[in-house]
Scaffold this motif. Structure first.
Motif, PDB file in Angstrom:
ATOM      1  N   TRP A   1      -7.802  -5.119   2.768  1.00 13.91           N
ATOM      2  CA  TRP A   1      -6.886  -6.254   2.648  1.00 13.91           C
ATOM      3  C   TRP A   1      -6.453  -6.782   4.010  1.00 13.91           C
ATOM      4  O   TRP A   1      -5.430  -7.463   4.116  1.00 13.91           O
ATOM      5  N   GLU A   2      -7.223  -6.517   5.051  1.00 13.52           N
ATOM      6  CA  GLU A   2      -6.789  -6.872   6.408  1.00 13.52           C
ATOM      7  C   GLU A   2      -6.634  -8.377   6.616  1.00 13.52           C
ATOM      8  O   GLU A   2      -5.946  -8.819   7.544  1.00 13.52           O
ATOM      9  N   HIS A   3      -7.261  -9.181   5.772  1.00 12.40           N
ATOM     10  CA  HIS A   3      -7.165 -10.629   5.939  1.00 12.40           C
ATOM     11  C   HIS A   3      -6.024 -11.242   5.135  1.00 12.40           C
ATOM     12  O   HIS A   3      -5.823 -12.464   5.168  1.00 12.40           O
ATOM     13  N   THR A   4      -5.286 -10.431   4.408  1.00  8.14           N
ATOM     14  CA  THR A   4      -4.137 -10.929   3.667  1.00  8.14           C
ATOM     15  C   THR A   4      -2.943 -10.990   4.613  1.00  8.14           C
ATOM     16  O   THR A   4      -2.647 -10.013   5.302  1.00  8.14           O
ATOM     17  N   PRO A   5      -2.241 -12.136   4.677  1.00 13.42           N
ATOM     18  CA  PRO A   5      -1.188 -12.315   5.681  1.00 13.42           C
ATOM     19  C   PRO A   5      -0.071 -11.279   5.620  1.00 13.42           C
ATOM     20  O   PRO A   5       0.395 -10.812   6.644  1.00 13.42           O
ATOM     21  N   ARG A   6       0.362 -10.910   4.404  1.00 12.97           N
ATOM     22  CA  ARG A   6       1.509 -10.013   4.292  1.00 12.97           C
ATOM     23  C   ARG A   6       1.087  -8.705   3.638  1.00 12.97           C
ATOM     24  O   ARG A   6       0.941  -8.613   2.427  1.00 12.97           O
ATOM     25  N   THR A   7       0.888  -7.679   4.470  1.00  9.28           N
ATOM     26  CA  THR A   7       0.506  -6.356   3.991  1.00  9.28           C
ATOM     27  C   THR A   7       1.498  -5.342   4.545  1.00  9.28           C
ATOM     28  O   THR A   7       1.806  -5.360   5.734  1.00  9.28           O
ATOM     29  N   SER A   8       2.008  -4.481   3.696  1.00  6.99           N
ATOM     30  CA  SER A   8       2.964  -3.487   4.166  1.00  6.99           C
ATOM     31  C   SER A   8       2.747  -2.172   3.435  1.00  6.99           C
ATOM     32  O   SER A   8       2.104  -2.124   2.379  1.00  6.99           O
ATOM     33  N   LYS A   9       3.273  -1.094   4.014  1.00  8.03           N
ATOM     34  CA  LYS A   9       3.186   0.229   3.410  1.00  8.03           C
ATOM     35  C   LYS A   9       4.556   0.660   2.915  1.00  8.03           C
ATOM     36  O   LYS A   9       5.575   0.347   3.526  1.00  8.03           O
ATOM     37  N   ILE A  10       4.541   1.371   1.797  1.00 11.00           N
ATOM     38  CA  ILE A  10       5.775   1.941   1.275  1.00 11.00           C
ATOM     39  C   ILE A  10       5.562   3.434   1.065  1.00 11.00           C
ATOM     40  O   ILE A  10       4.424   3.903   0.935  1.00 11.00           O
ATOM     41  N   ALA A  11       6.634   4.177   1.023  1.00 10.33           N
ATOM     42  CA  ALA A  11       6.536   5.608   0.750  1.00 10.33           C
ATOM     43  C   ALA A  11       6.173   5.816  -0.717  1.00 10.33           C
ATOM     44  O   ALA A  11       6.544   5.036  -1.588  1.00 10.33           O
ATOM     45  N   GLY A  12       5.411   6.881  -0.972  1.00  8.53           N
ATOM     46  CA  GLY A  12       5.068   7.188  -2.358  1.00  8.53           C
ATOM     47  C   GLY A  12       3.580   7.364  -2.553  1.00  8.53           C
ATOM     48  O   GLY A  12       2.772   7.081  -1.659  1.00  8.53           O
ATOM     49  N   GLY A  13       3.234   7.845  -3.740  1.00  6.63           N
ATOM     50  CA  GLY A  13       1.848   8.114  -4.061  1.00  6.63           C
ATOM     51  C   GLY A  13       1.205   6.990  -4.858  1.00  6.63           C
ATOM     52  O   GLY A  13       1.615   5.832  -4.786  1.00  6.63           O
TER      53      GLY A  13
ATOM     54  N   PHE B   1      -6.658   6.112  -3.740  1.00  4.86           N
ATOM     55  CA  PHE B   1      -7.205   5.096  -2.839  1.00  4.86           C
ATOM     56  C   PHE B   1      -6.635   5.343  -1.452  1.00  4.86           C
ATOM     57  O   PHE B   1      -5.451   5.080  -1.215  1.00  4.86           O
ATOM     58  N   PRO B   2      -7.418   5.873  -0.526  1.00  2.00           N
ATOM     59  CA  PRO B   2      -6.903   6.186   0.813  1.00  2.00           C
ATOM     60  C   PRO B   2      -6.251   4.961   1.453  1.00  2.00           C
ATOM     61  O   PRO B   2      -6.843   3.875   1.463  1.00  2.00           O
ATOM     62  N   PRO B   3      -5.032   5.113   1.953  1.00  2.14           N
ATOM     63  CA  PRO B   3      -4.318   3.977   2.551  1.00  2.14           C
ATOM     64  C   PRO B   3      -5.108   3.276   3.658  1.00  2.14           C
ATOM     65  O   PRO B   3      -5.052   2.055   3.780  1.00  2.14           O
ATOM     66  N   GLU B   4      -5.858   4.060   4.444  1.00  3.04           N
ATOM     67  CA  GLU B   4      -6.628   3.455   5.528  1.00  3.04           C
ATOM     68  C   GLU B   4      -7.693   2.510   4.972  1.00  3.04           C
ATOM     69  O   GLU B   4      -7.940   1.434   5.518  1.00  3.04           O
TER      70      GLU B   4
ATOM     71  N   ILE C   1       0.845  -1.194   0.000  1.00  4.68           N
ATOM     72  CA  ILE C   1       0.000   0.000   0.000  1.00  4.68           C
ATOM     73  C   ILE C   1       0.882   1.246   0.000  1.00  4.68           C
ATOM     74  O   ILE C   1       1.811   1.359   0.812  1.00  4.68           O
ATOM     75  N   ALA C   2       0.611   2.148  -0.923  1.00  4.69           N
ATOM     76  CA  ALA C   2       1.355   3.411  -0.977  1.00  4.69           C
ATOM     77  C   ALA C   2       0.839   4.352   0.109  1.00  4.69           C
ATOM     78  O   ALA C   2      -0.356   4.674   0.150  1.00  4.69           O
TER      79      ALA C   2
END
Length: 289
Positions: free
Chosen positions: A25-37, A16-19, A9-10
Motif C-alpha cells: 500500500w506504499e502508494h496510498t497517501p494515508r497509511t498508518s500503523k496501530i497496535a494490535g493483531g 499478513f506481515p506488516p512489512e 495496518i496492524a
C-alpha cells in the motif's frame, strides 16, 4: 489503489506481515500503523474513521442560535477565504455552489458583492439557513454531488466544512465533474494542530490533513492558485469555558466524551494568558483549466 484513501495496518498482525502490507500500500497517501493483531478493535477504528453525519448535523442544529456569536475564528476564516477567492477571481461567477453554508457566515461575505450570481447552498440540516437568496438544499454533499449535472457551477466554495467528510479525495474528484472550465474551487478546512490541546488529553480528533496532502488531493486539470495555513490561538479563563465554547459552536461531540471531562478539567494547559485553544485553518484556491 485509486479507490482507497486510507490504510490502517496492524503492527502485530501474524497473518499478513506488516512489512508486506506497507509495501503493498506504499502508494496510498494515508497509511498508518496501530497496535494490535490480525483482528484489531474494529469499533474503535470505525469511530475514528467514519464521521457520523447525523450526529454532526444535530450538534450544529442545536448550536444554531449561539453559533455566530461564538464562532469568532470561523468568522475570521470565512473573511480570509473570501479575500483569497476574490483576489484570484478573473471574472464574476454566474453560478456558485456553497457547501456547508450553515448560518451564512461565508455567504454574507460574498453575496452582497456577487449579486448577479445564482447561489446554491448545500447543508446537512434544514434548521440552519443562510441569507434568503438562491436555492438551499438539505443533504450530505458527499451524496448530493453524484446527482448534480456536469458543468453545473463555475465556482464551488466551502468554509470550515471539509473536515467532516468521509472521503474528501473522492468528493473533490466528483466536484471537478460538476465544475466548468475556468471555474474556481475555494475552500478552507483544518490541519493537524487543530484543537491540539484537547486531542492531547482525550486522544480524540478528526482526521485532519496537512497542506501538502490537501494540495495532492486537488484533481488533475486544476492549477493551485493559493495554498496557505495559519494557527490562531484563543484564550479562555478556564477549561469549562472552552467546553462551553465548543458546545455553542457545535463541535463538542468529537472532543468531549463524558469519560474525559474530569481529565480535561484537571490536565488542560494553563498559561499566563489563560487556557489556550488552537485553530489551524488551511486555505486552498484552485482553478479548473
Amino acid at each position: 489503489y485509486t479507490s482507497w484513501h486510507r490504510v490502517i495496518i496492524a503492527a502485530d498482525d501474524r497473518i499478513f506481515p506488516p512489512e508486506n502490507m506497507a509495501k503493498a500500500w506504499e502508494h496510498t497517501p494515508r497509511t498508518s500503523k496501530i497496535a494490535g493483531g490480525h483482528l484489531p478493535q474494529w469499533q474503535k477504528i470505525l469511530e475514528s474513521e467514519i464521521i457520523n453525519k447525523k450526529a454532526v448535523g444535530e450538534k450544529f442544529e442545536s448550536s444554531a442560535s449561539t453559533y455566530d456569536e461564538n464562532a469568532i475564528v470561523q468568522n475570521r476564516i470565512a473573511a480570509t477565504l473570501w479575500k483569497l477567492w476574490r483576489e484570484n477571481m478573473t471574472s464574476q461567477p454566474c453560478s456558485i455552489l456553497e457547501i456547508g453554508a450553515g448560518t451564512g457566515m461565508l455567504t454574507r461575505e460574498y453575496a452582497p458583492v456577487l449579486t448577479d450570481a445564482d447561489i446554491t447552498t448545500w447543508d446537512l440540516t434544514n434548521a440552519i439557513r443562510p441569507l434568503p437568496t438562491g436555492k438551499a438544499v438539505t443533504g450530505d454533499a458527499e451524496e448530493l454531488v453524484y446527482d448534480a449535472l456536469p458543468d453545473s457551477f463555475d465556482t464551488i466554495v466551502s468554509a470550515s466544512t471539509f473536515q467532516w467528510f468521509n472521503s474528501l479525495p473522492m468528493f473533490l474528484n466528483n466536484a471537478s465533474r460538476i465544475m466548468r472550465r475556468g471555474g474556481i474551487l475555494a475552500f478552507s478546512t483544518f490541519g493537524h494542530d487543530n484543537m491540539k490541546e484537547l486531542s492531547a488529553i482525550t486522544g480524540s480528533s478528526l482526521r485532519y490533513f496537512s497542506k501538502q496532502e490537501l494540495c495532492d488531493m486537488i484533481p488533475e486539470g486544476f492549477e493551485i492558485c493559493e495554498a496557505l495555513e495559519e494557527r490562531i490561538t484563543m484564550y479562555f479563563n478556564s477549561p469549562r469555558d472552552i467546553l462551553v465554547h465548543l458546545r455553542d459552536t457545535g463541535v463538542n461531540g468529537v472532543y468531549t466524551p463524558s469519560n474525559n471531562l474530569a481529565r480535561i478539567m484537571h490536565e488542560y494547559p494553563r498559561h499566563d494568558e489563560g487556557c489556550p485553544l488552537t485553530y489551524h485553518p488551511i486555505y486552498i484556491i484552485a482553478r479548473k483549466k
